[in-house]
Design an enzyme around this catalytic site. Structure first.
Site, short mmCIF file in Angstrom:
data_model
loop_
_atom_site.label_atom_id
_atom_site.label_comp_id
_atom_site.label_asym_id
_atom_site.label_seq_id
_atom_site.Cartn_x
_atom_site.Cartn_y
_atom_site.Cartn_z
N ASP A 72 0.54 -1.04 -0.32
CA ASP A 72 0.11 0.10 -0.06
C ASP A 72 0.98 1.14 -0.14
O ASP A 72 1.71 1.12 0.42
CB ASP A 72 -0.84 -0.17 0.93
N ASP B 207 -0.39 5.25 0.67
CA ASP B 207 -0.77 6.01 2.32
C ASP B 207 -0.27 5.11 3.46
O ASP B 207 -1.08 4.32 3.57
CB ASP B 207 -1.65 6.99 2.03
N THR C 91 -2.79 1.05 -4.08
CA THR C 91 -3.12 1.72 -3.86
C THR C 91 -4.97 2.87 -4.35
O THR C 91 -5.12 1.82 -5.21
CB THR C 91 -1.90 2.79 -4.12
N SER C 92 -5.31 2.47 -2.85
CA SER C 92 -6.47 3.37 -3.49
C SER C 92 -6.95 4.53 -3.92
O SER C 92 -7.87 4.98 -4.32
CB SER C 92 -8.02 3.45 -2.38
N LYS D 38 -10.19 -1.85 -2.37
CA LYS D 38 -9.68 -2.69 -1.23
C LYS D 38 -11.20 -2.40 -0.39
O LYS D 38 -11.37 -0.85 -0.56
CB LYS D 38 -9.00 -2.43 -0.56
N ASP E 149 -1.03 -0.69 6.16
CA ASP E 149 -1.88 0.05 6.82
C ASP E 149 -2.84 0.01 7.73
O ASP E 149 -3.54 0.53 8.56
CB ASP E 149 -0.75 1.47 7.41
#
Length: 216
Positions: free
Chosen positions: A11, A13, A106-107, A137, A162
């Site tokens: 991931d 961020d 990443t989102s 996700k 995270d």
């Protein structure tokens, strides 16, 4: 504990970089522009979700495309203002890995992800963003796509996350999960291994893949 992997999926961020200050600034500004109260905004989970999902929780469907574009613009423009910084251990850990053995998942949109990664000098060979999938996700689609692009069996991938939503996505994809307690308390994170950040780990490249170990 040693984890053996053929590919490592990160991931961004909260895992590789910190963008919390930027996220708070930009989304607070955005909420003000769209007349969303602090109470309404406080009920929405921001971290680990796509902008489309967050905006969809707050605004009518007809406003979502325009509103998503606006918050993306705010976040991209905030990057040069100190909107992102490397988290401890990120540089050293990534530098130890072959470029074709890791990816960022990443989102964020591709535009925003590339802006944040570029600001700290990270250039992944493979990047899966919100633009590349139909389901974000905690659906496993983003991580399964990353494994496919790297040509690696999902069962031989390790996910670094995270956020609970990302960890659920990794588990649903059949991957080993490593949680970093950078944005959530360790007790909130359900993973095969939980550490404070990447500085707690070492990576050793072998003929059989990568060995990940907790530093003594």
């Amino acid at each position: 504990m040693t984890i053996h992997a053929h590919a490592l999926l990160f991931d961004n961020d909260g895992t590789l970089v910190s963008s919390l200050d930027s996220v708070e600034r930009c989304w607070t500004c955005w909420a003000g522009e769209y007349g969303i109260t602090a109470e309404e905004f406080g009920r929405v989970e921001l971290h680990g979700r796509t902008a489309v999902e967050i905006v969809g929780d707050l605004l009518p469907a007809r406003l979502v495309p325009e509103a998503v574009a606006r918050v993306e613009q705010l976040e991209v423009e905030d990057v040069p203002n100190g909107g992102v910084r490397l988290l401890p251990g990120t540089r050293e850990f990534l530098d130890a890995l072959p470029a074709d053995r890791w990816a960022v998942v990443t989102s964020a949109t591709r535009r925003l992800a590339e802006a944040r990664l570029g600001a700290v000098g990270i250039t992944p060979k493979s990047l899966v963003s919100a633009d590349d999938v139909s389901r974000g996700k905690p659906d496993p689609e983003p991580y399964l796509l990353a494994a496919r692009r790297l040509g690696v069996d999902p069962a031989r991938c390790v996910v670094f996350e995270d956020a609970p939503a990302g960890l659920r996505a990794g588990r649903a994809a059949g991957m080993t999960t490593v949680a970093l307690a950078t944005t959530h308390e360790a007790a909130e994170l359900d993973a095969d291994l939980v550490v404070r950040d990447l500085s707690a780990l070492s990576a050793l490249v072998t003929d059989g893949g990568v060995e990940i170990a907790v530093r003594g």
